[in-house]
Design a protein around this motif. Sequence first.
Motif, mmCIF file in Angstrom:
data_model
loop_
_atom_site.group_PDB
_atom_site.id
_atom_site.type_symbol
_atom_site.label_atom_id
_atom_site.label_comp_id
_atom_site.label_asym_id
_atom_site.label_seq_id
_atom_site.Cartn_x
_atom_site.Cartn_y
_atom_site.Cartn_z
ATOM 1 N N TYR A 193 0.833 -1.210 0.000
ATOM 2 C CA TYR A 193 0.000 0.000 0.000
ATOM 3 C C TYR A 193 0.867 1.259 0.000
ATOM 4 C CZ TYR A 193 -3.063 3.642 1.857
ATOM 5 O OH TYR A 193 -3.740 4.812 2.057
ATOM 6 N N ARG A 256 -7.278 1.204 -0.742
ATOM 7 C CA ARG A 256 -7.871 1.067 0.598
ATOM 8 C C ARG A 256 -8.634 -0.250 0.736
ATOM 9 N NH1 ARG A 256 -8.974 6.494 -0.610
ATOM 10 N NH2 ARG A 256 -11.166 6.079 -1.017
ATOM 11 N N CYS A 257 -9.291 -0.652 -0.341
ATOM 12 C CA CYS A 257 -10.070 -1.896 -0.285
ATOM 13 C C CYS A 257 -9.173 -3.130 -0.156
ATOM 14 C CB CYS A 257 -10.939 -2.026 -1.544
ATOM 15 S SG CYS A 257 -12.335 -0.877 -1.580
ATOM 16 N N LEU A 259 -6.147 -2.904 1.529
ATOM 17 C CA LEU A 259 -5.481 -2.798 2.825
ATOM 18 C C LEU A 259 -6.407 -3.116 3.993
ATOM 19 C CD1 LEU A 259 -2.958 -1.934 4.480
ATOM 20 C CD2 LEU A 259 -3.917 0.384 4.468
ATOM 21 N N PHE A 260 -7.593 -2.532 4.016
ATOM 22 C CA PHE A 260 -8.425 -2.602 5.221
ATOM 23 C C PHE A 260 -8.895 -4.017 5.571
ATOM 24 C CE2 PHE A 260 -9.659 2.129 4.815
ATOM 25 C CZ PHE A 260 -8.471 2.484 5.425
ATOM 26 N N VAL A 263 -6.242 -5.498 7.524
ATOM 27 C CA VAL A 263 -6.200 -4.928 8.884
ATOM 28 C C VAL A 263 -7.111 -5.721 9.811
ATOM 29 C CG1 VAL A 263 -6.752 -2.890 10.272
ATOM 30 C CG2 VAL A 263 -5.604 -2.628 8.068
ATOM 31 N N ASP A 264 -8.344 -5.971 9.365
ATOM 32 C CA ASP A 264 -9.286 -6.734 10.186
ATOM 33 C C ASP A 264 -8.761 -8.149 10.452
ATOM 34 O OD1 ASP A 264 -10.944 -4.547 10.201
ATOM 35 O OD2 ASP A 264 -12.107 -5.225 8.463
ATOM 36 N N ASN A 307 -6.018 -0.485 14.272
ATOM 37 C CA ASN A 307 -7.095 -0.056 13.374
ATOM 38 C C ASN A 307 -7.065 1.450 13.163
ATOM 39 O OD1 ASN A 307 -8.237 -2.469 12.666
ATOM 40 N ND2 ASN A 307 -9.736 -2.482 14.323
ATOM 41 N N ARG A 308 -6.829 2.200 14.261
ATOM 42 C CA ARG A 308 -6.786 3.652 14.139
ATOM 43 C C ARG A 308 -5.612 4.106 13.283
ATOM 44 N NH1 ARG A 308 -5.643 5.838 18.794
ATOM 45 N NH2 ARG A 308 -6.068 4.131 20.236
ATOM 46 N N LEU A 310 -4.079 2.439 10.894
ATOM 47 C CA LEU A 310 -4.274 2.109 9.493
ATOM 48 C C LEU A 310 -5.490 2.812 8.896
ATOM 49 C CD1 LEU A 310 -3.321 -1.638 9.703
ATOM 50 C CD2 LEU A 310 -2.033 0.188 8.625
ATOM 51 N N MET A 311 -6.445 3.158 9.743
ATOM 52 C CA MET A 311 -7.581 3.941 9.243
ATOM 53 C C MET A 311 -7.129 5.359 8.887
ATOM 54 S SD MET A 311 -11.197 4.867 11.074
ATOM 55 C CE MET A 311 -10.401 5.921 12.296
ATOM 56 N N GLU A 314 -4.283 6.438 5.674
ATOM 57 C CA GLU A 314 -4.740 6.897 4.361
ATOM 58 C C GLU A 314 -4.821 8.418 4.336
ATOM 59 O OE1 GLU A 314 -7.907 8.498 1.830
ATOM 60 O OE2 GLU A 314 -8.195 8.040 3.945
#
Length: 583
Positions: A193, A256-257, A259-260, A263-264, A307-308, A310-311, A314
């Motif tokens: 990413y 983003r689609c 990466l996220f 993350v989860d 999560n924060r 990586l959120m 971006e």
Amino acid sequence: MTDQRVDGWRLPVADARGVRRAGWEIIRVDRGAAALVAASTCLSSLAGLGAPWLIGRIVDRVQAGTSDTAVIDLLAVAIVAFAVAHMVLTRFARYFAYRFAERSLARLREEFVDRTLALPTSVVERAGAGDLMSRTTADIATIGGALRDAVPAVFMGVLQATFMVGAILLVSPPLALCALLGIATLWLPGRWYLRRARHAYLAEGTATSDLSESIAATVDGARTIEAFDLREHRVADADARVGEGLRTRLRTLYLRCVLFPWVDFSSIAATVTVLFAGGLLYTADLVSLGAVVTSALYAMQLVDPINRVLMWIEQVQRSAASLARVKGVGEVEPAPVGTAHPRDDRLEVRGVHYAYSGDRDVLHGVDLSVRPGERLAIVGPSGAGKSTLGRLLAGVDVPRTGHITVGGAPVALLPPEELRRRIVLVTQEHHVFLGTVRDNLAIAAPDADDERILAALAAVDATWVRDLPDGLNTALGANARTLDAPQAQQLALARVVLADPHTVILDEATALLDPATARHAERAMAAVLAGRTVIAIAHRLHTAHYADRVAVMAGGRITELGTHDTLVTQAGEYAALWHHWHG
């Protein structure tokens, strides 16, 4: 430094090293506030570690069958105290971060405005209004959002994640290794990413600038578009810009689609791995149940900061691209400044060639000498090079070959302040600034009193000012009184009178006035500017009739030069123009 435009010129963009340097500079300038943010964030993160550790101690005591409930009650009170401390410290950390962000953003805005105003006029014209407007609005807003929210959130998240991994390591090194293995699944997608994000967000910013440029051009040329029925052409251009913007946004959305979801997955993998390994170690009597519970709670809490981070990463990437565009304005090469000082106001043009792009000249070997105090009229058909010569005389553009001097000093190498005192170019494109009539005129002479301002307005026949409800205090602008084109032109001419330069170049400066008002304004200005050099570029030949000399241009050359009467008797190009206009 990189350049974004392929088919034209665009303001530069700072490279990755320049962005990092700018980021450190933001911290260095306000390092006291930055240190306060870092300290409060560290304390908040440490306070957040207390509750899971105390819960583990309670589990161990309960498992051991302790009958001393007072100790458990005390530990429970300590859990609440740590939670309250964490909440309060987090509140103060965010408060300090917001203060630091707003101060940094204010300095960044001021620096950007200073650098933008320092840009050479030719650079601004070549870049276009859309690019500067996009950097001034969208990019500054993106950086502001990152400084207020994204950067503090990422910093706090990284600290909390680091402290939590350290806490698990202290409780049980094997379980810490399991948590790290779960988090490590983010390494490859994260690297994938970050390698693509910068270029993708720069492309998105470029597309936004191009769209702004297209919309600005359509708004500015609304009457021309209507007159020549160019609606479909402008709509097609806007559709193409919108399509490019959509393509770049879909690209960043794709990143983003990818990466996220990882993350989860990584967040869940860390918790599941700790619980599974903890269960095995507990059954083998290698760790206590309290250690497993504490490590699992830390692993679950680890999900939130990751999560924060990586959120918001971006947003950080987007703001880094915006910061590169904002800082790129400062990387424009400044106009060279010479050391020679003009000894007088004599303008000399020798062997000047000029091309707007490539090697195709629009001026060919122009030679001209203008005496101090002379009134020179430059006439000729459209496209002859009159306005181009006017811009070169004013120092806006630089000749490709040859030289233009004032008092022996190159015009293009004069310091901006000296150039403004010496030469002022007035075109038929005028700008009315937000503010009062007085504000619009005082920019030319900040120390001018009302009497001097009114005299300047009277000199250009701006009698309409006397009819304004608040006189010089009347507010101008979109939400106040708007001036029509002739009134705006008179306001610009009044600025020239107040600035009182040594040389005035009028490029169709009275074209928007009716002939009678134009003649009156020109004569009034001639009286006010008596003794000053005036070079008038005009299609209305009455201006040439009253000039000391007339220069006729055709095909990028001066073909005739002399007084009005001499040129009329020579029966050349000027005589033909005069008889055609007069007839």
